[in-house]
Design an enzyme around this catalytic site. Sequence first.
Site, mmCIF file in Angstrom:
data_model
loop_
_atom_site.group_PDB
_atom_site.id
_atom_site.type_symbol
_atom_site.label_atom_id
_atom_site.label_comp_id
_atom_site.label_asym_id
_atom_site.label_seq_id
_atom_site.Cartn_x
_atom_site.Cartn_y
_atom_site.Cartn_z
ATOM 1 N N LEU A 175 0.869 -1.161 0.000
ATOM 2 C CA LEU A 175 0.000 0.000 0.000
ATOM 3 C C LEU A 175 0.909 1.215 0.000
ATOM 4 O O LEU A 175 1.865 1.267 0.791
ATOM 5 C CB LEU A 175 -0.903 0.024 1.239
ATOM 6 N N ASP A 176 0.641 2.195 -0.855
ATOM 7 C CA ASP A 176 1.537 3.346 -0.896
ATOM 8 C C ASP A 176 1.415 4.165 0.391
ATOM 9 O O ASP A 176 0.519 3.966 1.207
ATOM 10 C CB ASP A 176 1.290 4.193 -2.148
ATOM 11 N N ARG A 177 2.338 5.086 0.563
ATOM 12 C CA ARG A 177 2.442 5.854 1.805
ATOM 13 C C ARG A 177 1.125 6.545 2.164
ATOM 14 O O ARG A 177 0.761 6.657 3.345
ATOM 15 C CB ARG A 177 3.564 6.894 1.666
ATOM 16 N N THR B 60 -1.943 5.623 1.384
ATOM 17 C CA THR B 60 -3.097 4.724 1.444
ATOM 18 C C THR B 60 -3.096 3.985 2.775
ATOM 19 O O THR B 60 -2.064 3.475 3.220
ATOM 20 C CB THR B 60 -3.059 3.705 0.289
#
Length: 236
Positions: free
Chosen positions: A103-105, A107
């Site tokens: 999960l990106d930073r 999200t």
Amino acid sequence: MKVKLLRYLANLGYGTRRDVEWMLREGRVTDADGEVLYGDDKVPHAVIRLDGQPLDPPPGLVLMLNKPTGVTCSTKDHGQLVYDLLPERFALRDPVVSTVGRLDRDTSGLLLMTDDGQLLHRITSPKSGLDKVYEATLAQDLRGDEAATFASGTLLLEGEHKPLLPAELEVTGPRSARLTLHEGRYHQVRRMFAAVGNHVESLHRARVGGLELDGLAPGQWRYLDAADIDRLFGRG
């Protein structure tokens, strides 16, 4: 347990071999009855105690974390990492405890982690058919045609040549929606909304397969057991 206790504890991340040797010399490692154990011993995982406490799960550990925003799915990066939310020794285990996908930073939401390479591959493989549900807050009002576009199976993301699989969009407000994906491409949700002229302001993953967070607070985590894995794959 097939390996000697000294190596086993080091592999579980409790310290270097030298650290573990010191623990053993100090008598901190015992069995369930308080009998001191030694580095050459080979005993079942379940009976080992360190400072009177049971060990972390053996290899095959699986956990679920509610990842907050601002935290990176990486072992090395600037800022806070997902490993900062876990016991420090988890990052030292061999095999390592890895994130299942990323999960990106920016999200938040459900993130699985495991040291079981076969299970990790099984979860991330397209053959698993595990869907992922995201809740998005958008910068602009939805137009009304997004659901049909996402469900068409013809949407191309910028820079790609293979259309996306059909995805289901449920409108939950003028600027909010729940999106169910059946694949996992790089920044897929954000790029899908960008393709229809909108921008994702916040993104949260609420479900993977049959697993939901079930009240797990941001930054908290818990171990998964066999029943949870059955739910993940829709067998529970």
